[in-house]
Design an enzyme around this catalytic site. Sequence first.
Site, PDB file in Angstrom:
ATOM      1  N   SER A  12     -16.582 -13.010  52.054  1.00 56.85           N
ATOM      2  CA  SER A  12     -17.702 -13.697  50.999  1.00 56.85           C
ATOM      3  C   SER A  12     -17.123 -14.660  50.103  1.00 56.85           C
ATOM      4  O   SER A  12     -17.919 -15.520  49.812  1.00 56.85           O
ATOM      5  CB  SER A  12     -17.940 -12.473  50.022  1.00 56.85           C
ATOM      6  OG  SER A  12     -17.202 -11.905  49.301  1.00 56.85           O
ATOM      7  N   ASN A  13     -15.855 -14.718  49.927  1.00 60.00           N
ATOM      8  CA  ASN A  13     -15.167 -15.702  49.151  1.00 60.00           C
ATOM      9  C   ASN A  13     -15.553 -17.071  50.101  1.00 60.00           C
ATOM     10  O   ASN A  13     -15.537 -18.252  49.661  1.00 60.00           O
ATOM     11  CB  ASN A  13     -13.786 -15.723  48.840  1.00 60.00           C
ATOM     12  CG  ASN A  13     -13.832 -14.491  47.555  1.00 60.00           C
ATOM     13  OD1 ASN A  13     -14.085 -15.206  46.546  1.00 60.00           O
ATOM     14  ND2 ASN A  13     -13.673 -13.233  47.807  1.00 60.00           N
ATOM     15  N   MET A  89      -5.290  -9.505  54.699  1.00 64.66           N
ATOM     16  CA  MET A  89      -4.650  -8.235  54.703  1.00 64.66           C
ATOM     17  C   MET A  89      -3.158  -8.021  55.128  1.00 64.66           C
ATOM     18  O   MET A  89      -3.013  -7.026  55.695  1.00 64.66           O
ATOM     19  CB  MET A  89      -5.536  -7.052  54.511  1.00 64.66           C
ATOM     20  CG  MET A  89      -6.854  -6.966  53.922  1.00 64.66           C
ATOM     21  SD  MET A  89      -6.658  -7.047  52.095  1.00 64.66           S
ATOM     22  CE  MET A  89      -6.274  -5.544  51.745  1.00 64.66           C
ATOM     23  N   ASN A 106      -3.225 -17.455  47.246  1.00 64.06           N
ATOM     24  CA  ASN A 106      -3.789 -16.272  47.481  1.00 64.06           C
ATOM     25  C   ASN A 106      -4.806 -15.844  46.324  1.00 64.06           C
ATOM     26  O   ASN A 106      -4.557 -15.967  45.110  1.00 64.06           O
ATOM     27  CB  ASN A 106      -2.894 -15.107  47.518  1.00 64.06           C
ATOM     28  CG  ASN A 106      -3.368 -13.737  47.972  1.00 64.06           C
ATOM     29  OD1 ASN A 106      -4.185 -13.518  48.860  1.00 64.06           O
ATOM     30  ND2 ASN A 106      -2.832 -12.737  47.226  1.00 64.06           N
ATOM     31  N   HIS A 108      -6.404 -12.469  44.344  1.00 62.12           N
ATOM     32  CA  HIS A 108      -5.898 -11.152  44.299  1.00 62.12           C
ATOM     33  C   HIS A 108      -6.922 -10.371  42.963  1.00 62.12           C
ATOM     34  O   HIS A 108      -6.976 -11.093  41.984  1.00 62.12           O
ATOM     35  CB  HIS A 108      -4.535 -11.117  43.884  1.00 62.12           C
ATOM     36  CG  HIS A 108      -4.069  -9.565  43.750  1.00 62.12           C
ATOM     37  ND1 HIS A 108      -3.999  -8.684  44.632  1.00 62.12           N
ATOM     38  CD2 HIS A 108      -3.767  -8.991  42.511  1.00 62.12           C
ATOM     39  CE1 HIS A 108      -3.623  -7.585  44.469  1.00 62.12           C
ATOM     40  NE2 HIS A 108      -3.621  -7.625  42.911  1.00 62.12           N
ATOM     41  N   SER A 135      -7.258 -13.108  39.976  1.00 64.17           N
ATOM     42  CA  SER A 135      -6.028 -14.314  39.759  1.00 64.17           C
ATOM     43  C   SER A 135      -6.157 -14.988  41.113  1.00 64.17           C
ATOM     44  O   SER A 135      -6.187 -14.403  42.318  1.00 64.17           O
ATOM     45  CB  SER A 135      -4.721 -13.878  39.530  1.00 64.17           C
ATOM     46  OG  SER A 135      -4.816 -12.849  38.452  1.00 64.17           O
ATOM     47  N   THR A 140       4.555 -16.412  47.544  1.00 64.56           N
ATOM     48  CA  THR A 140       5.851 -16.341  47.798  1.00 64.56           C
ATOM     49  C   THR A 140       6.266 -15.231  48.460  1.00 64.56           C
ATOM     50  O   THR A 140       5.279 -14.346  49.053  1.00 64.56           O
ATOM     51  CB  THR A 140       6.675 -16.343  46.530  1.00 64.56           C
ATOM     52  OG1 THR A 140       6.380 -15.056  45.773  1.00 64.56           O
ATOM     53  CG2 THR A 140       6.298 -17.468  45.300  1.00 64.56           C
ATOM     54  N   GLU A 142       7.279 -12.425  47.572  1.00 55.45           N
ATOM     55  CA  GLU A 142       7.171 -11.291  46.653  1.00 55.45           C
ATOM     56  C   GLU A 142       5.662 -11.184  46.852  1.00 55.45           C
ATOM     57  O   GLU A 142       4.699 -11.738  46.522  1.00 55.45           O
ATOM     58  CB  GLU A 142       7.594 -11.573  45.072  1.00 55.45           C
ATOM     59  CG  GLU A 142       8.200 -10.394  44.377  1.00 55.45           C
ATOM     60  CD  GLU A 142       8.146 -10.690  43.092  1.00 55.45           C
ATOM     61  OE1 GLU A 142       8.094  -9.924  42.308  1.00 55.45           O
ATOM     62  OE2 GLU A 142       8.872 -11.838  42.690  1.00 55.45           O
ATOM     63  N   LEU A 143       5.276  -9.545  46.941  1.00 55.36           N
ATOM     64  CA  LEU A 143       4.059  -9.511  47.222  1.00 55.36           C
ATOM     65  C   LEU A 143       3.142  -9.656  45.926  1.00 55.36           C
ATOM     66  O   LEU A 143       3.478  -8.983  44.984  1.00 55.36           O
ATOM     67  CB  LEU A 143       3.862  -7.726  47.489  1.00 55.36           C
ATOM     68  CG  LEU A 143       2.313  -7.453  47.679  1.00 55.36           C
ATOM     69  CD1 LEU A 143       1.562  -7.932  48.833  1.00 55.36           C
ATOM     70  CD2 LEU A 143       2.265  -5.984  47.667  1.00 55.36           C
ATOM     71  N   ASP A 144       1.917 -10.316  45.950  1.00 55.02           N
ATOM     72  CA  ASP A 144       1.291 -10.933  44.789  1.00 55.02           C
ATOM     73  C   ASP A 144       2.164 -11.437  43.588  1.00 55.02           C
ATOM     74  O   ASP A 144       1.625 -11.204  42.617  1.00 55.02           O
ATOM     75  CB  ASP A 144       0.316  -9.652  44.459  1.00 55.02           C
ATOM     76  CG  ASP A 144      -0.500  -9.285  45.744  1.00 55.02           C
ATOM     77  OD1 ASP A 144      -1.209 -10.091  46.286  1.00 55.02           O
ATOM     78  OD2 ASP A 144      -0.804  -8.137  45.794  1.00 55.02           O
ATOM     79  N   GLU A 173     -15.374 -13.756  41.069  1.00 55.54           N
ATOM     80  CA  GLU A 173     -14.286 -14.085  41.861  1.00 55.54           C
ATOM     81  C   GLU A 173     -14.644 -15.380  42.709  1.00 55.54           C
ATOM     82  O   GLU A 173     -13.737 -16.229  42.944  1.00 55.54           O
ATOM     83  CB  GLU A 173     -13.913 -12.881  42.771  1.00 55.54           C
ATOM     84  CG  GLU A 173     -12.483 -12.359  42.903  1.00 55.54           C
ATOM     85  CD  GLU A 173     -12.456 -11.467  43.922  1.00 55.54           C
ATOM     86  OE1 GLU A 173     -11.407 -10.693  43.846  1.00 55.54           O
ATOM     87  OE2 GLU A 173     -13.223 -11.156  44.823  1.00 55.54           O
TER      88      GLU A 173
HETATM   89  C1  GRF Z   1     -11.322 -10.132  47.271  1.00 55.52           C
HETATM   90  O1  GRF Z   1     -11.595  -9.095  46.561  1.00 55.52           O
HETATM   91  C2  GRF Z   1      -9.980 -10.467  47.054  1.00 55.52           C
HETATM   92  O2  GRF Z   1      -9.810 -10.792  45.686  1.00 55.52           O
HETATM   93  C3  GRF Z   1      -9.068  -9.791  47.888  1.00 55.52           C
HETATM   94  O3  GRF Z   1     -10.010  -9.522  48.910  1.00 55.52           O
HETATM   95  C4  GRF Z   1     -11.232  -9.536  48.692  1.00 55.52           C
HETATM   96  C5  GRF Z   1     -11.846 -10.354  49.935  1.00 55.52           C
HETATM   97  O4  GRF Z   1     -13.122 -10.351  49.737  1.00 55.52           O
HETATM   98  N1  GRF Z   1      -7.828 -10.331  48.240  1.00 55.52           N
HETATM   99  P1  GRF Z   1     -14.141 -11.286  50.983  1.00 55.52           P
HETATM  100  O5  GRF Z   1     -13.472 -10.795  52.250  1.00 55.52           O
HETATM  101  O6  GRF Z   1     -13.689 -12.824  50.579  1.00 55.52           O
HETATM  102  O7  GRF Z   1     -15.263 -10.717  50.892  1.00 55.52           O
END
Ligand code: GRF
Length: 215
Positions: A12-13, A89, A106, A108, A135, A140, A142-144, A173
């Site tokens: 969706s992003n 992921m 990234n 998050h 955010s 890097t 280090e995770l998130d 977001e």
């Molecule tokens: C978002 O909530 C983002 O913060 C996280 O994974 C989700 C991704 O959503 N890292 P989409 O696949 O963009 O719908």
Amino acid sequence: MKVCVLISGSGSNLQALIDARDEKRIDIDIVSVISNRVDARGLERANKAGIPTSILDHQGFADRNEFDRALAVLISAGNPQLVILAGFMRIIGPGVLDPFNGRIINLHPSLLPQYRGTDTYQRALDAGDREHGASIHFVTGELDGGPVISQVRIPVLAGDNKHTLAARLAPMEHKLFVSTIKFFTQHNVESGDSEVFVDGSKLQQPLLLHDETLS
Ligand code: GRF
């Protein structure tokens, strides 16, 4: 600006970015979308928008390093200036971090440095937080954990559960995502060890959506 977007799911992003591109609200060329999952809905979104896609199934690799090296080759093919993790992921290691050092960001769903990792909504609710948010940070090893570039904050409301909180955060977001990438097209945004530099000046605190800078 040429960008490559990495996804694992709904996308969706990614869709918000495609819409902004199509409506000429942002001047970017999405050179490729790469998914580690064959069933990621974001792949359909990219195909529909005419963006080249690749699937790199992590299950087909003997180890993480091998996957990372193959991922780096795929990313390089589009020669992007920025690599964007949008719901990707997988933890990436030196095989990707080294060749794209300081050029990977990234998204998050928490107000970093709080709640790295998963299940951020429930963790914020369990802690009784009055605010939650999202955010965008440089990636890097280090995770998130990399320097935070921008954030959006939303109130936690009485009666919220993790689903209502996630549903309310999602559109914010999307706005943060598009605005921050637009900011990259307009400024020189660089990563230090633990800080962010914008046009050579150290950012004192993360950019906030709704502040003038990101609007
Ligand atoms: C978002 O909530 C983002 O913060 C996280 O994974 C989700 C991704 O959503 N890292 P989409 O696949 O963009 O719908």
